[in-house]
Design an enzyme around this catalytic site. Structure first.
Site, PDB file in Angstrom:
ATOM      1  N   CYS A 240       4.539   9.766  -0.119  1.00 15.74           N
ATOM      2  CA  CYS A 240       2.991   9.987  -0.112  1.00 15.74           C
ATOM      3  C   CYS A 240       2.659  10.734  -1.126  1.00 15.74           C
ATOM      4  CB  CYS A 240       2.579  10.268   1.239  1.00 15.74           C
ATOM      5  SG  CYS A 240       0.850  11.100   1.540  1.00 15.74           S
TER       6      CYS A 240
ATOM      7  N   ARG B 153       1.015  -1.281   0.067  1.00 13.56           N
ATOM      8  CA  ARG B 153      -0.196   0.194   0.045  1.00 13.56           C
ATOM      9  C   ARG B 153       0.625   1.414   0.113  1.00 13.56           C
ATOM     10  NH1 ARG B 153      -0.477   4.689   2.768  1.00 13.56           N
ATOM     11  NH2 ARG B 153      -0.100   3.590   4.693  1.00 13.56           N
TER      12      ARG B 153
END
Ligand code: HMG
Ligand code: MG
Length: 308
Positions: free
Chosen positions: A244, A16
């Protein structure tokens, strides 16, 4: 490894957090092979995907397909596959796809909350309330994340009290664990320990996890400091994959193989086979053209390691 070795839980976030920011499309089959190899290496908590908007994070758009292709419980008994869920829509889709654990994610910084999930911190907590209520009834476990626990790409240094407050809110909502994210990897042992001291006054230390990105090369030092502080759960990403999309310049999470090497060196038991993990890191790192972590490079060069 002695029978009395202290157990440390590693939450592998590579599939993820590691892949969400990858520019090239990663085929679902590669994600599933990655998950399979991680489980075979002994990881027991593998964050599999994110039920976020594909307009915001296209790389996670195959979340339902990833869930449908996870290894069977017979093949790897006891492995958890948590997934991110930012709101009720994501939570419902995750549960429909078979998720038994979801992770809600808030931030200690208002600006980051807006950029990442398009709402204030307060609104995000309000969105999580019905998720926690429903999850309790269904027996779905919920993990909570706090991002930007010591620093924010938009606001700079974050006061430990702000992080502690958000962590407490998530814990009181019913999250079984609160993972503390140094999203942009700016922390050092001094700032991380100041943050942990503030958080541990409000959330029991055994309910905390360290989630440290490695932008400035401090993540392994921060894990060591956090381990000495009493944390026994750490998030990491095989081969140090990641970043991110809403934290410009943030590099990957600390590499799982470096965390395993450190913890085994400290005499802790992670249940992970370092050689199998390094093989997995070499495989995915090769596919995504990533330089190997120092532990992966050293292990593959056949140098002596101080862990079993
Ligand atoms: P929004 O645009 O404010 O959502 O995005 P909305 O409620 O206004 O809805 C707009 C459209 O999105 C609608 O579709 C919704 O149905 C749809 P339309 O009617 O226009 O066709 N929508 C969704 N679609 C799929 N899944 C959903 C969903 N929700 C609404 N769950 C939203 C709000 C939260 C969805 C968006 O901001 C988002 O997806 N953000 C995710 C960002 C993200 O994934 N960031 C990376 C993960 S966090 C992280 O990496 C940090 C961490 O690792 C810890 C650390 O390191 O600190 C965890
Ligand atoms: Mg992260």
């Amino acid at each position: 490894m002695s029978a009395a070795a202290e157990k440390v839980r590693i939450v592998e976030v590579g599939p993820r957090d590691g892949l969400q920011n990858e520019k090239q499309p990663v085929p679902t089959a590669v994600k599933l092979e990655l998950i399979e190899r991680l489980a075979a290496a002994g990881l027991r908590d593998i964050e599999a995907t994110a039920f976020v908007s594909p307009n915001w994070v296209p790389q996670m758009g195959d979340h339902a397909e990833v869930m449908a292709g996870l290894p069977s419980a017979e093949r790897f008994p006891g492995v958890n596959y948590p997934v991110l869920a930012p709101n009720m829509k994501g939570y419902e889709a995750a549960v429909a796809a078979g998720a038994k654990e979801v992770a809600v994610f808030a931030a200690a910084s208002e600006a980051f909350s807006q950029k990442n999930i398009n709402c204030s911190i307060e609104e995000s907590i309000t969105r999580f309330e019905p998720i926690l209520l429903d999850a309790r009834q269904r027996g779905v476990r919920v993990r909570g994340y706090v991002s930007c626990v010591v620093g924010c790409p938009y606001e700079g240094a974050i006061d430990p009290g702000r992080t502690a407050e958000v962590a407490q809110r998530l814990f009181e909502l019913g999250c079984h664990e609160v993972s503390l994210g140094d999203t942009i990897g700016v922390g050092n042992p001094r700032t991380i320990l100041a943050m942990l001291e503030a958080v541990a006054k409000r959330v029991p230390v055994e309910k905390l996890a360290g989630h440290y990105h490695d932008t400035w090369g401090m993540a392994i030092a921060n894990i060591h400091a956090s381990f000495q502080f009493g944390l026994r759960t750490f998030d990491s990403s095989v081969a140090g994959l990641g970043g991110c999309p809403y934290a410009k310049g943030a590099s990957g999470n600390v590499a799982t193989e470096e965390v395993v090497y450190l913890l085994h060196g400290l005499g802790a038991d992670t249940g992970v086979d370092l050689d199998a993990l390094v093989d997995c890191a070499a495989w995915i790192g090769g596919l995504l053209q990533r330089p190997p972590s120092r532990v992966a490079a050293a292990r593959r060069a056949g140098r002596a390691a101080n862990c079993a």
